[in-house]
Write a protein that holds these residues in place. Structure first.
Motif, mmCIF file in Angstrom:
data_model
loop_
_atom_site.group_PDB
_atom_site.id
_atom_site.type_symbol
_atom_site.label_atom_id
_atom_site.label_comp_id
_atom_site.label_asym_id
_atom_site.label_seq_id
_atom_site.Cartn_x
_atom_site.Cartn_y
_atom_site.Cartn_z
ATOM 1 N N MET A 34 -52.610 -37.193 -42.010
ATOM 2 C CA MET A 34 -51.254 -36.261 -42.285
ATOM 3 C C MET A 34 -50.326 -37.067 -41.939
ATOM 4 S SD MET A 34 -52.710 -33.785 -43.809
ATOM 5 C CE MET A 34 -50.998 -32.793 -43.950
ATOM 6 N N HIS A 35 -50.137 -37.540 -40.877
ATOM 7 C CA HIS A 35 -49.025 -38.216 -40.358
ATOM 8 C C HIS A 35 -48.632 -39.456 -41.367
ATOM 9 C CE1 HIS A 35 -46.489 -39.835 -36.827
ATOM 10 N NE2 HIS A 35 -45.806 -39.619 -37.710
ATOM 11 N N ARG A 36 -49.419 -40.141 -41.740
ATOM 12 C CA ARG A 36 -49.288 -41.239 -42.768
ATOM 13 C C ARG A 36 -48.701 -40.781 -44.105
ATOM 14 N NH1 ARG A 36 -52.672 -46.728 -42.551
ATOM 15 N NH2 ARG A 36 -51.111 -47.516 -44.042
ATOM 16 N N HIS A 89 -38.104 -34.953 -37.593
ATOM 17 C CA HIS A 89 -38.537 -35.436 -36.297
ATOM 18 C C HIS A 89 -38.295 -36.626 -35.881
ATOM 19 C CE1 HIS A 89 -41.390 -35.389 -32.975
ATOM 20 N NE2 HIS A 89 -41.816 -36.724 -33.464
ATOM 21 N N HIS A 90 -37.936 -37.707 -36.925
ATOM 22 C CA HIS A 90 -37.429 -38.917 -36.513
ATOM 23 C C HIS A 90 -35.843 -39.073 -36.567
ATOM 24 C CE1 HIS A 90 -40.789 -41.451 -36.865
ATOM 25 N NE2 HIS A 90 -41.397 -40.411 -37.681
ATOM 26 N N SER A 91 -35.150 -37.870 -36.652
ATOM 27 C CA SER A 91 -33.583 -37.971 -36.642
ATOM 28 C C SER A 91 -33.304 -38.109 -35.082
ATOM 29 C CB SER A 91 -33.157 -36.939 -37.452
ATOM 30 O OG SER A 91 -33.445 -35.670 -36.500
ATOM 31 N N PHE A 105 -39.259 -33.687 -44.825
ATOM 32 C CA PHE A 105 -39.475 -32.616 -43.744
ATOM 33 C C PHE A 105 -39.664 -33.418 -42.495
ATOM 34 C CE2 PHE A 105 -40.819 -30.338 -47.571
ATOM 35 C CZ PHE A 105 -40.090 -28.998 -47.178
ATOM 36 N N HIS A 106 -40.456 -34.746 -42.749
ATOM 37 C CA HIS A 106 -40.777 -35.313 -41.489
ATOM 38 C C HIS A 106 -39.470 -36.188 -40.837
ATOM 39 C CE1 HIS A 106 -43.464 -36.917 -38.270
ATOM 40 N NE2 HIS A 106 -43.182 -38.223 -38.938
ATOM 41 N N GLN A 107 -38.417 -36.328 -41.848
ATOM 42 C CA GLN A 107 -37.291 -36.883 -41.256
ATOM 43 C C GLN A 107 -36.691 -36.372 -40.141
ATOM 44 O OE1 GLN A 107 -34.824 -37.355 -44.857
ATOM 45 N NE2 GLN A 107 -34.911 -39.439 -44.444
ATOM 46 N N PHE A 119 -47.174 -37.802 -44.580
ATOM 47 C CA PHE A 119 -45.715 -37.270 -44.321
ATOM 48 C C PHE A 119 -44.867 -38.558 -44.483
ATOM 49 C CE2 PHE A 119 -47.223 -33.161 -43.004
ATOM 50 C CZ PHE A 119 -46.205 -32.321 -43.436
ATOM 51 N N HIS A 120 -45.332 -39.557 -43.924
ATOM 52 C CA HIS A 120 -44.218 -41.136 -44.056
ATOM 53 C C HIS A 120 -44.336 -41.579 -45.613
ATOM 54 C CE1 HIS A 120 -43.080 -42.218 -39.752
ATOM 55 N NE2 HIS A 120 -43.746 -41.083 -39.867
ATOM 56 N N ARG A 121 -45.407 -41.269 -46.235
ATOM 57 C CA ARG A 121 -45.686 -42.049 -47.695
ATOM 58 C C ARG A 121 -45.079 -41.149 -48.650
ATOM 59 N NH1 ARG A 121 -49.360 -45.898 -49.514
ATOM 60 N NH2 ARG A 121 -48.478 -46.936 -47.485
ATOM 61 N N TRP A 139 -42.237 -46.432 -29.743
ATOM 62 C CA TRP A 139 -42.200 -47.429 -31.091
ATOM 63 C C TRP A 139 -42.302 -46.911 -32.335
ATOM 64 C CZ3 TRP A 139 -39.989 -51.875 -31.110
ATOM 65 C CH2 TRP A 139 -39.734 -52.517 -29.923
ATOM 66 N N HIS A 140 -42.820 -45.510 -32.374
ATOM 67 C CA HIS A 140 -43.054 -44.840 -33.601
ATOM 68 C C HIS A 140 -41.524 -44.425 -34.124
ATOM 69 C CE1 HIS A 140 -44.736 -42.635 -37.104
ATOM 70 N NE2 HIS A 140 -44.078 -41.652 -36.659
ATOM 71 N N HIS A 141 -40.841 -44.187 -33.053
ATOM 72 C CA HIS A 141 -39.563 -43.676 -33.264
ATOM 73 C C HIS A 141 -38.416 -44.654 -33.435
ATOM 74 C CE1 HIS A 141 -39.652 -39.271 -32.958
ATOM 75 N NE2 HIS A 141 -40.851 -39.626 -32.380
HETATM 76 ZN ZN LIG Z 1 -43.561 -40.115 -37.734
#
Ligand SMILES: [Zn+2]
Ligand SMILES: [Zn+2]
Length: 377
Positions: free
Chosen positions: A215-217, A232-234, A228-230, A219-221, A309-311
């Motif tokens: 699911m996580h991949r 979390h990465h903000s 939506f997942h951006q 959300f990135h792809r 590192w994911h962030h």
């Molecule tokens: Zn992510």
């Protein structure tokens, strides 16, 4: 000013600030707790009401209010600016005037829709008590403050996801039960639930993380999911509270899909609950501003360094480390990245496209004119 007076001010100032903040937090929590006593049907979680020891709860509320008064008074003495101390004392006084820990609860509590205010307060107090000292003693970035940029946004995310516990439990459990009832086989479920508890726990960990990884991949792809997942990465600063910065759609979809295999396979309640406690703690720990390396354990379990590192904003770490629990999943699928003892230099997204503020982050993925349609490079 003499040298000793200057030295005294150097530590009295921070102490006055810390006691003031603690007083405000405890005073506000006290008001919230007394509101829970006033309106238990609307503001408390039925599953928690069943296990509350009311003598203990009343004792904790009373102790919290006394501490808010004492810490507020200490802050007034130690600090030149009095706003924090006065606010803490004011909140504690308000809670006391509302009846404090002695408010009678009319039983039985009627059934109704509710906000998990008690769930929010308990989690906030426990997590802050664990992580604020941990992050100050073992800080990976010692200069980062508790109230760093964006903390109000993250606290709002934390508050909403806990207050809406009723909806989030329903959204997690219902899709599996509605759409995957056909896949349930009593024979398989009995065999799964009959296994040793520790084995079931490990199986849940592996299955849930495999689903979560996929699911996580996704959300990135997928571009519209990535919006939506951006959110979390903000985060530009990482700490325990940054773990809460997740769009509601991100939480709901990931949890609902993650629950499907657990539901279909029919694991026993014990290991399932143990997993829920484990995931909620680890998901927070991997965001924390702590420098623990965890030795060889870091190859087995996701650590703060692994998820930081994911962030990372560094291009070499983009689309790496999707797992929440088991780095080996990233290793198998070629997305593992853990460069020795190194940590990222910066966190967040190129160009900071996501606005600060809970409401703005909630609508951000839906707005067409919200700026360039950014994907991770
Ligand atoms: Zn992510
Ligand atoms: Zn994260």
């Amino acid at each position: 000013m003499s040298e000793s007076a200057r030295a005294r001010r150097r530590w009295l100032g921070p102490l006055g600030w810390m006691t003031g903040v603690a007083s405000v937090v405890l005073g506000a929590a006290g008001v919230g707790a007394v509101l829970c006593l006033w309106y238990p049907a609307l503001l408390t979680t039925p599953a928690l009401r069943e296990v509350y020891d009311m003598r203990l709860i009343r004792g904790v509320i009373k102790a919290g209010l006394v501490a808010a008064f004492v810490l507020g008074a200490a802050s007034l003495l130690l600090k030149r600016r009095k706003a924090l101390g006065l606010t803490g004392i004011g909140l504690a006084a308000l809670a006391t005037l509302m009846g404090g820990s002695a408010v009678e609860v009319a039983t039985p509590v009627r059934r109704s829709d509710y906000l998990g205010l008690d769930w929010f307060l308990i989690n906030l107090l426990i997590l802050a008590t664990v992580f604020v000292p941990l992050e100050s003693v073992f800080a990976r970035l010692p200069a980062q403050r508790v109230f760093r940029r964006g903390w109000t946004t993250d606290l709002a995310h934390f508050a909403v996801s806990h207050l809406m516990v009723q909806a989030s439990v329903l959204l997690t459990l219902a899709p599996a039960a509605v759409f995957f009832r056909w896949a349930v086989s009593p024979a398989i479920q009995n065999a799964v639930a009959a296994q040793p508890i520790a084995l079931q726990f490990v199986e849940i960990l592996l299955i849930a993380d495999l689903t979560q990884y996929g699911m996580h991949r996704l959300f990135h792809r997928v571009p519209w999911l990535w919006r939506f997942h951006q959110v979390h990465h903000s985060s530009r600063d990482m700490d325990w509270l940054a773990a809460s910065r997740l769009h509601l759609v991100d939480i709901a979809v990931t949890r609902a899909v993650g629950f499907v295999p657990v539901y279909v396979l029919g694991f026993a309640p014990g290991p399932t609950y143990a997993y829920l406690v484990f995931v909620s703690f680890q998901a927070i720990l991997i965001h924390a501003n702590v420098s623990f390396a965890f030795g060889p354990l870091r190859w087995l379990l996701a650590t703060p360094q692994f998820h930081h590192w994911h962030h990372a904003a560094e291009s070499e770490a983009v689309d790496k480390n999707f797992a929440v629990h088991l780095p080996v999943i990233d290793w198998v699928f070629g997305t593992f990245y853990l460069p020795g003892r190194r940590w990222p230099a910066r966190y967040g997204l190129e160009g900071d496209p996501v606005p600060e503020g809970y409401g703005r982050q909630l609508v951000y993925p839906l707005l067409r004119g919200a700026g360039p349609f950014l994907r991770r490079r």
